[in-house]
Design a protein around this motif. Structure first.
Motif, PDB file in Angstrom:
ATOM      1  N   ALA A  43      39.261  36.672  45.726  1.00  0.00           N
ATOM      2  CA  ALA A  43      38.813  38.064  45.614  1.00  0.00           C
ATOM      3  C   ALA A  43      39.959  39.036  45.857  1.00  0.00           C
ATOM      4  CB  ALA A  43      37.676  38.321  46.599  1.00  0.00           C
ATOM      5  N   GLU A  44      40.804  38.742  46.833  1.00  0.00           N
ATOM      6  CA  GLU A  44      41.933  39.639  47.115  1.00  0.00           C
ATOM      7  C   GLU A  44      42.899  39.680  45.937  1.00  0.00           C
ATOM      8  OE1 GLU A  44      45.807  40.966  48.148  1.00  0.00           O
ATOM      9  OE2 GLU A  44      45.340  38.843  47.791  1.00  0.00           O
ATOM     10  N   HIS A  45      43.152  38.543  45.336  1.00  0.00           N
ATOM     11  CA  HIS A  45      44.095  38.495  44.220  1.00  0.00           C
ATOM     12  C   HIS A  45      43.563  39.230  42.998  1.00  0.00           C
ATOM     13  CE1 HIS A  45      47.044  36.934  41.391  1.00  0.00           C
ATOM     14  NE2 HIS A  45      46.041  36.586  40.605  1.00  0.00           N
ATOM     15  N   LEU A  46      42.309  38.991  42.629  1.00  0.00           N
ATOM     16  CA  LEU A  46      41.766  39.587  41.413  1.00  0.00           C
ATOM     17  C   LEU A  46      41.520  41.087  41.577  1.00  0.00           C
ATOM     18  CD1 LEU A  46      39.289  36.803  40.220  1.00  0.00           C
ATOM     19  CD2 LEU A  46      41.575  37.320  39.366  1.00  0.00           C
ATOM     20  N   LEU A  47      41.030  41.508  42.723  1.00  0.00           N
ATOM     21  CA  LEU A  47      40.775  42.940  42.915  1.00  0.00           C
ATOM     22  C   LEU A  47      42.068  43.735  43.027  1.00  0.00           C
ATOM     23  CD1 LEU A  47      37.691  43.083  45.304  1.00  0.00           C
ATOM     24  CD2 LEU A  47      37.780  43.406  42.841  1.00  0.00           C
ATOM     25  N   SER A  48      43.129  43.095  43.513  1.00  0.00           N
ATOM     26  CA  SER A  48      44.408  43.812  43.594  1.00  0.00           C
ATOM     27  C   SER A  48      44.929  44.172  42.206  1.00  0.00           C
ATOM     28  CB  SER A  48      45.442  42.959  44.335  1.00  0.00           C
ATOM     29  OG  SER A  48      45.732  41.765  43.616  1.00  0.00           O
TER      30      SER A  48
END
Length: 314
Positions: free
Chosen positions: A95-100
């Motif tokens: 989630a952190e990677h894609l939302l960034s």
């Protein structure tokens, strides 16, 4: 819940600060942040910042919760049991990677830069599509989650499969890396691409109405005018009447003295609803579209500086 529990409790915040001061590596990764970020309901881009902070401070969060657990904090015991699972760790990393990747796009949505919004949306979609077929991206994410789990002796694992399960992913895959790639990473990535495509890129005709803003009228062509009519035809009248109205709109601003409006709200305020009903309707619809944050909600939050809960109970 964990972020709010640290933010609204002086005892828990002190425990987090003490653990953070003893961990120099986490302090460097947090880039001068001294506490966890809390989610802002009216600003979507805050979620990426929240996940980044939580992921980098994960060891400190766990140690803080364990210290509070030893101090008979029942909520801390529930939180630490919930996050010390591999499915939580892999979901956090993904989630952190894609939302960034969507931060720049969400920031542009809160402004009136439509051309940049469309361009940025295409870039984000292309980047996600490239990452989808690049095995190195997923390998790096999975290894990152495994590294987080190794610190707390949590090996990669998959949920237990059931014969008749309707409410969760039940892929017959034994390899943890492949299981989470199929059931979590690809599903989340495809969802983001679909939403950005359907909400922004496919609605490109709506954003073409920005050429009705007086400062951009020079770029308004007959083809763009037809595209605007086809997009907003439900709210407009006859095509010929709309074309005549656009022609009068151009002449009006060619004859105008002084500075032309450059923003939607300025243009709407300068538009006579009786003389230009179709253009007024289009500007009204367009004014409600590029929004990812609620200014009215932020106004209410700022008002609490004057009218606080304490004052209301006096």
């Amino acid at each position: 819940y964990i972020s709010f529990s640290f933010d609204y409790s002086a005892k828990r915040l002190l425990a987090f600060s003490e653990e953070l001061s003893d961990n120099q590596n986490v302090k460097e990764q947090l880039d001068r942040r001294t506490k966890l970020r809390t989610l802002c309901e009216t600003r979507w881009s805050s979620r990426a910042d929240y996940l980044f902070t939580f992921l980098n401070a994960f060891p400190v969060v766990v140690l803080s919760l364990e210290a509070l657990k030893d101090d008979r904090d029942d909520k801390a015991a529930q939180y630490v049991n919930a996050i010390l699972k591999f499915d939580f760790m892999i979901a956090l990393v993904v989630a952190e990677h894609l939302l960034s990747a969507t931060v720049a796009l969400t920031n542009y949505f809160s402004k009136n830069w439509y051309q940049l919004v469309r361009r940025c949306a295409r870039i984000v979609v292309q980047r996600l599509d490239n990452e989808r077929i690049d095995p190195n991206v997923w390998t790096a994410l999975f290894e990152k989650a495994v590294k987080v789990g190794e610190e707390f002796e949590i090996p990669p694992s998959t949920p237990r499969r059931a014969g008749r399960q309707m409410h969760r992913q039940n892929h017959p895959i034994n390899d943890p890396s492949e299981y989470w790639r199929v059931s979590l990473y690809l599903v989340f990535l495809d969802h983001l691409v679909t939403e950005i495509t359907s909400r922004v890129i496919k609605n490109e005709g709506r954003f073409s109405a920005e050429y009705l803003i007086p400062s951009k009228l020079q770029a308004l062509t007959d083809q763009t005018t037809n595209s605007i009519f086809e997009t907003f035809h439900v709210d407009l009248g006859d095509r010929q009447a709309f074309n005549d109205e656009v022609a009068r709109w151009k002449i009006r601003w060619d004859m105008a003295d002084g500075k032309r409006p450059q923003k939607l709200l300025e243009t709407l305020n300068a538009t006579n609803k009786d003389l230009y009903p179709n253009i007024y309707s289009i500007l009204t619809v367009l004014l409600t579209m590029p929004v990812s944050s609620a200014s009215s909600e932020r106004s209410f939050r700022a008002m609490r500086r004057i009218k606080s809960y304490l004052r209301a109970t006096m």
